[in-house]
Design an enzyme around this catalytic site. Structure first.
Site, PDB file in Angstrom:
ATOM      1  N   ASP A   7       0.866  -1.180   0.000  1.00 17.40           N
ATOM      2  CA  ASP A   7       0.000   0.000   0.000  1.00 17.40           C
ATOM      3  C   ASP A   7       0.901   1.228   0.000  1.00 17.40           C
ATOM      4  O   ASP A   7       1.480   1.586   1.035  1.00 17.40           O
ATOM      5  CB  ASP A   7      -0.904  -0.020   1.242  1.00 17.40           C
ATOM      6  CG  ASP A   7      -1.817   1.207   1.322  1.00 17.40           C
ATOM      7  OD1 ASP A   7      -1.668   2.122   0.476  1.00 17.40           O
ATOM      8  OD2 ASP A   7      -2.657   1.247   2.228  1.00 17.40           O
ATOM      9  N   VAL A   8       1.042   1.863  -1.167  1.00 13.61           N
ATOM     10  CA  VAL A   8       1.978   2.987  -1.293  1.00 13.61           C
ATOM     11  C   VAL A   8       1.494   4.228  -0.554  1.00 13.61           C
ATOM     12  O   VAL A   8       2.239   5.191  -0.405  1.00 13.61           O
ATOM     13  CB  VAL A   8       2.271   3.339  -2.768  1.00 13.61           C
ATOM     14  CG1 VAL A   8       3.134   2.262  -3.408  1.00 13.61           C
ATOM     15  CG2 VAL A   8       0.998   3.578  -3.550  1.00 13.61           C
ATOM     16  N   ALA A  30      -2.718   4.303  -8.973  1.00 15.32           N
ATOM     17  CA  ALA A  30      -3.349   5.616  -9.119  1.00 15.32           C
ATOM     18  C   ALA A  30      -4.821   5.521  -8.752  1.00 15.32           C
ATOM     19  O   ALA A  30      -5.431   4.454  -8.865  1.00 15.32           O
ATOM     20  CB  ALA A  30      -3.220   6.146 -10.547  1.00 15.32           C
ATOM     21  N   TYR A  31      -5.362   6.634  -8.315  1.00 15.55           N
ATOM     22  CA  TYR A  31      -6.808   6.774  -8.148  1.00 15.55           C
ATOM     23  C   TYR A  31      -7.301   7.434  -9.432  1.00 15.55           C
ATOM     24  O   TYR A  31      -6.912   8.563  -9.743  1.00 15.55           O
ATOM     25  CB  TYR A  31      -7.112   7.659  -6.935  1.00 15.55           C
ATOM     26  CG  TYR A  31      -8.582   7.873  -6.680  1.00 15.55           C
ATOM     27  CD1 TYR A  31      -9.262   7.102  -5.738  1.00 15.55           C
ATOM     28  CD2 TYR A  31      -9.302   8.849  -7.364  1.00 15.55           C
ATOM     29  CE1 TYR A  31     -10.618   7.297  -5.488  1.00 15.55           C
ATOM     30  CE2 TYR A  31     -10.660   9.045  -7.120  1.00 15.55           C
ATOM     31  CZ  TYR A  31     -11.302   8.270  -6.187  1.00 15.55           C
ATOM     32  OH  TYR A  31     -12.632   8.463  -5.941  1.00 15.55           O
ATOM     33  N   THR A  32      -8.099   6.711 -10.212  1.00 18.07           N
ATOM     34  CA  THR A  32      -8.445   7.178 -11.558  1.00 18.07           C
ATOM     35  C   THR A  32      -9.936   7.457 -11.753  1.00 18.07           C
ATOM     36  O   THR A  32     -10.369   7.699 -12.876  1.00 18.07           O
ATOM     37  CB  THR A  32      -7.995   6.151 -12.612  1.00 18.07           C
ATOM     38  OG1 THR A  32      -8.625   4.899 -12.340  1.00 18.07           O
ATOM     39  CG2 THR A  32      -6.484   5.964 -12.591  1.00 18.07           C
ATOM     40  N   TYR A  96      -8.872  15.193  -9.757  1.00 17.72           N
ATOM     41  CA  TYR A  96      -8.001  14.124 -10.257  1.00 17.72           C
ATOM     42  C   TYR A  96      -6.805  14.731 -10.983  1.00 17.72           C
ATOM     43  O   TYR A  96      -5.650  14.366 -10.731  1.00 17.72           O
ATOM     44  CB  TYR A  96      -8.780  13.198 -11.204  1.00 17.72           C
ATOM     45  CG  TYR A  96      -7.892  12.327 -12.063  1.00 17.72           C
ATOM     46  CD1 TYR A  96      -7.292  11.190 -11.532  1.00 17.72           C
ATOM     47  CD2 TYR A  96      -7.636  12.655 -13.395  1.00 17.72           C
ATOM     48  CE1 TYR A  96      -6.449  10.399 -12.305  1.00 17.72           C
ATOM     49  CE2 TYR A  96      -6.809  11.866 -14.172  1.00 17.72           C
ATOM     50  CZ  TYR A  96      -6.214  10.747 -13.635  1.00 17.72           C
ATOM     51  OH  TYR A  96      -5.380   9.970 -14.401  1.00 17.72           O
ATOM     52  N   LYS A 100      -2.798  14.473 -10.023  1.00 16.14           N
ATOM     53  CA  LYS A 100      -1.800  13.901 -10.928  1.00 16.14           C
ATOM     54  C   LYS A 100      -0.671  14.891 -11.199  1.00 16.14           C
ATOM     55  O   LYS A 100       0.509  14.510 -11.246  1.00 16.14           O
ATOM     56  CB  LYS A 100      -2.449  13.460 -12.248  1.00 16.14           C
ATOM     57  CG  LYS A 100      -3.350  12.247 -12.139  1.00 16.14           C
ATOM     58  CD  LYS A 100      -2.625  10.984 -11.675  1.00 16.14           C
ATOM     59  CE  LYS A 100      -1.706  10.398 -12.742  1.00 16.14           C
ATOM     60  NZ  LYS A 100      -1.125   9.092 -12.278  1.00 16.14           N
TER      61      LYS A 100
END
Length: 252
Positions: A7-8, A30-32, A96, A100
């Site tokens: 879990d980064v 990533a959360y996308t 988002y 990023k």
């Protein structure tokens, strides 16, 4: 060896990882969920995965003399330029996109890093092409936006580009990676999928982003997503044509 999950977003877990066993870290986490990122819970999750985690990995990379490879998105731009170059100033629109952009800046602090900026990624799992193929098979005639323009990127080609950049020891920095070919709208892509599935191109209804957004809570999206690929090509790597890859993908 066996696959282990990390879990980064958990700094303690990251600190305890056996980094000495590695020399390259590929961060594809990533959360996308672009629209869900606009909610309070989504905002926190997006920033944890897309900004905080890359910052943690950048520190780890320097501590352990690793190369950090990080995957980003053309969403870091507002989409007003018709073609984006690596050095265009960041101008993210939604949550988002902002998270990023922050991640890109964090990764850029690592001594050895590659930020691979890509667009319209198609790989395993749920994606636009699979959805359109399913609608084609089900006899549906969908409304698809025709005023967002870009180029597809197939995950296998993104992986090959990554391998190449590492193999030639490309200098640290941002490299844009998408498949080649003409700029296409999402409606164009849908038509190409329908044609390959035996449906009429005219079965795809062309609508505007504004029409699609009626009654929905959507994050803003860049209207132009085409990435300039000259920097990647200068390293000796040319991406395949998106439509050739689309044919292979739909038939697979």
């Amino acid at each position: 060896g066996a696959e282990h999950a990390l879990d980064v977003t958990d700094p303690a877990a990251v600190a305890d990882w056996p980094w000495h066993e590695h020399d390259v870290v590929l961060n594809a986490a990533a959360y996308t969920a672009v629209d869900a990122a606009e909610t309070p819970e989504g905002r926190r999750a997006a920033w944890a995965a897309n900004a905080q985690a890359p910052a943690t990995l950048a520190r780890i990379a320097d501590q352990h003399r690793l190369t950090l490879v990080h995957y980003s998105s053309e969403y870091v731009f507002d989409g007003t330029a018709e073609v984006h170059t690596e050095d265009e100033p960041l101008s993210p629109l939604g949550v988002y996109a902002q998270s990023k952009a922050a991640g890109d800046l964090a990764v850029g602090t690592a001594r050895r890093h590659l930020v691979l900026r890509t667009s319209w990624l198609i790989g395993d799992g749920a994606n636009f092409v699979r959805t359109m193929a399913r609608l084609a098979a089900d006899g549906v005639s969908p409304g698809v936006v025709d005023d967002q323009v870009g180029r597809l990127t197939f995950a296998a080609d993104l992986a090959a580009a990554t391998r190449h950049l590492l193999a030639v020891q490309a200098p640290s920095g941002v490299y844009q990676v998408s498949n080649t070919g003409p700029a296409m709208s999402w409606a164009d892509v849908a038509e190409e999928v329908f044609a390959r599935c035996g449906r009429e191109r005219g079965d795809v209804r062309r609508i505007s982003t504004a029409e699609y957004a009626v009654g929905k809570t959507l994050a803003p999206r860049p209207a132009h997503s085409v990435l300039d690929l000259a920097k990647l090509e200068a390293t000796g790597f040319t991406m395949p044509d998106a439509l050739d890859r689309l044919t292979d993908y739909v038939q697979a």
